[in-house]
Motif scaffolding. Structure first.
Motif, PDB file in Angstrom:
ATOM      1  N   ARG A   3      35.426  75.646 -13.200  1.00  0.00           N
ATOM      2  CA  ARG A   3      34.391  75.850 -12.197  1.00  0.00           C
ATOM      3  C   ARG A   3      33.858  74.501 -11.745  1.00  0.00           C
ATOM      4  NH1 ARG A   3      32.324  80.098 -16.005  1.00  0.00           N
ATOM      5  NH2 ARG A   3      33.218  82.015 -15.209  1.00  0.00           N
ATOM      6  N   ASN A   4      33.131  74.524 -10.624  1.00  0.00           N
ATOM      7  CA  ASN A   4      32.603  73.286 -10.072  1.00  0.00           C
ATOM      8  C   ASN A   4      31.674  72.565 -11.043  1.00  0.00           C
ATOM      9  OD1 ASN A   4      34.003  73.612  -7.737  1.00  0.00           O
ATOM     10  ND2 ASN A   4      32.338  74.632  -6.646  1.00  0.00           N
ATOM     11  N   GLU A   5      30.831  73.328 -11.777  1.00  0.00           N
ATOM     12  CA  GLU A   5      29.913  72.690 -12.720  1.00  0.00           C
ATOM     13  C   GLU A   5      30.694  71.987 -13.832  1.00  0.00           C
ATOM     14  OE1 GLU A   5      29.457  76.428 -12.706  1.00  0.00           O
ATOM     15  OE2 GLU A   5      28.571  76.124 -10.745  1.00  0.00           O
ATOM     16  N   GLU A   6      31.775  72.656 -14.290  1.00  0.00           N
ATOM     17  CA  GLU A   6      32.583  72.056 -15.349  1.00  0.00           C
ATOM     18  C   GLU A   6      33.277  70.790 -14.859  1.00  0.00           C
ATOM     19  OE1 GLU A   6      35.104  75.273 -16.371  1.00  0.00           O
ATOM     20  OE2 GLU A   6      33.636  76.214 -17.666  1.00  0.00           O
ATOM     21  N   LYS A   7      33.740  70.822 -13.601  1.00  0.00           N
ATOM     22  CA  LYS A   7      34.369  69.627 -13.032  1.00  0.00           C
ATOM     23  C   LYS A   7      33.364  68.486 -12.954  1.00  0.00           C
ATOM     24  CE  LYS A   7      37.784  71.856 -10.068  1.00  0.00           C
ATOM     25  NZ  LYS A   7      38.189  72.063  -8.671  1.00  0.00           N
ATOM     26  N   ALA A   8      32.167  68.794 -12.497  1.00  0.00           N
ATOM     27  CA  ALA A   8      31.132  67.766 -12.385  1.00  0.00           C
ATOM     28  C   ALA A   8      30.795  67.207 -13.766  1.00  0.00           C
ATOM     29  CB  ALA A   8      29.886  68.334 -11.716  1.00  0.00           C
ATOM     30  N   GLN A   9      30.716  68.069 -14.773  1.00  0.00           N
ATOM     31  CA  GLN A   9      30.419  67.632 -16.141  1.00  0.00           C
ATOM     32  C   GLN A   9      31.552  66.743 -16.654  1.00  0.00           C
ATOM     33  OE1 GLN A   9      27.536  68.238 -17.550  1.00  0.00           O
ATOM     34  NE2 GLN A   9      28.065  67.138 -19.417  1.00  0.00           N
ATOM     35  N   MET A  11      33.555  64.811 -14.845  1.00  0.00           N
ATOM     36  CA  MET A  11      33.430  63.512 -14.187  1.00  0.00           C
ATOM     37  C   MET A  11      32.304  62.697 -14.806  1.00  0.00           C
ATOM     38  SD  MET A  11      35.799  63.123 -12.029  1.00  0.00           S
ATOM     39  CE  MET A  11      35.211  61.737 -11.103  1.00  0.00           C
ATOM     40  N   LEU A  12      31.188  63.370 -15.126  1.00  0.00           N
ATOM     41  CA  LEU A  12      30.063  62.682 -15.751  1.00  0.00           C
ATOM     42  C   LEU A  12      30.467  62.142 -17.118  1.00  0.00           C
ATOM     43  CD1 LEU A  12      27.062  61.912 -15.662  1.00  0.00           C
ATOM     44  CD2 LEU A  12      26.573  64.104 -16.737  1.00  0.00           C
ATOM     45  N   ASN A  13      31.218  62.950 -17.876  1.00  0.00           N
ATOM     46  CA  ASN A  13      31.672  62.504 -19.197  1.00  0.00           C
ATOM     47  C   ASN A  13      32.590  61.288 -19.080  1.00  0.00           C
ATOM     48  OD1 ASN A  13      30.248  64.438 -20.612  1.00  0.00           O
ATOM     49  ND2 ASN A  13      31.946  65.902 -20.618  1.00  0.00           N
ATOM     50  N   TRP A  15      32.566  59.078 -16.702  1.00  0.00           N
ATOM     51  CA  TRP A  15      31.770  57.923 -16.282  1.00  0.00           C
ATOM     52  C   TRP A  15      30.962  57.366 -17.449  1.00  0.00           C
ATOM     53  CZ3 TRP A  15      26.578  56.666 -15.791  1.00  0.00           C
ATOM     54  CH2 TRP A  15      26.321  55.508 -15.033  1.00  0.00           C
TER      55      TRP A  15
END
Length: 198
Positions: A3-9, A11-13, A15
Motif C-alpha cells: 500500500r502507499n503508506e507502506e511504500k512511504a514507510q 522510503m523513510l526507513n 532514508w
C-alpha cells in the motif's frame, strides 16, 4: 503489492538508514566519473572489477530475447558504455604502473568463434544481434557484377592484339614465305588433280 503508506514507510526507513550510515562515516564510496581522477592503483583495480561485474550481469540479462526491442537496445547501449569505461580504467591502471589488461584480455568472440559484430568499437550482444536492422547491418552485400563497357574492353587492346608488330623481329617474314610457297604448291596440286578427274 504494498500500500502507499507502506511504500512511504519503506522510503523513510531507507532514508533514515542512509543518514545513520553517513553520520557514522560508513558511506558507500562511489566510482569516480573520470578514471584519471583516481591516483591509487588498488582503487583503480577495484573500480575496474566493479565494471566487469556490471558488464557480466548485463550480458547475462541481454540473452533473454523476450525483453522487447527497446529494453534490448538500452541494455546493449549500457554494455557498450561500460566497456568503453572499462577501457579508460585499464589505461589508468597501466599509467599507475599496473598490468596491461588490454594485452592480457582475449578478443571478444561469439559462440562460433567469430569476432562480435559491430564496427567502430560498438558491439552487439546476445539477443540484440537479432534485432531488426542489426542483421542486415553486418551481412555482406552480394557483389554486384559491373557490366563491362566497350571503353573498358578497348583499354586492354594493344597493337599486338591486331598483329601490327608481329614482323618487327624479322623472324616471321621467312616463315611466312615458306608457308606461302607450301600452300601455293598444295593448291596447284589439288587443282591439277581436279582437272585430271574431268
Amino acid at each position: 503489492m504494498a500500500r502507499n503508506e507502506e511504500k512511504a514507510q519503506l522510503m523513510l526507513n531507507k532514508w533514515v538508514t542512509m543518514k545513520e550510515q553517513f553520520n557514522a562515516g560508513e558511506v558507500a564510496e562511489r566510482r569516480p566519473f573520470l578514471a584519471t581522477d583516481c591516483k591509487n592503483l588498488a582503487d583503480a583495480e577495484k573500480w575496474r572489477m566493479q565494471i566487469v561485474r556490471e558488464v557480466t550481469k548485463k550480458v547475462a540479462e541481454i540473452q533473454n530475447a523476450g525483453l522487447g526491442e527497446h529494453k534490448l537496445r538500452d541494455l546493449n547501449d549500457a554494455i557498450n558504455k561500460l566497456l568503453r569505461e572499462k577501457g579508460h580504467w585499464q589505461s589508468q591502471i597501466r599509467k599507475l604502473g599496473g598490468p596491461d589488461y588490454n594485452a592480457l584480455e582475449p578478443k571478444a568472440l561469439d559462440a562460433e568463434g567469430r569476432p562480435l559484430p559491430g564496427g567502430g568499437g560498438y558491439r552487439y550482444f546476445g539477443a540484440a544481434r537479432d534485432l531488426p536492422g542489426v542483421k542486415e547491418l553486418f551481412e555482406a552485400p552480394a557483389p554486384v557484377q559491373k557490366r563491362r563497357t566497350r571503353k573498358d574492353m578497348m583499354k586492354r587492346v594493344t597493337p599486338d592484339y591486331y598483329g601490327f608488330r608481329d614482323d618487327d623481329d624479322g623472324k616471321l617474314a621467312p616463315l611466312e614465305a615458306a608457308a606461302e610457297a607450301s600452300a601455293a604448291g598444295d593448291a596447284e596440286a589439288a587443282e591439277r588433280a581436279q582437272r585430271d578427274k574431268r
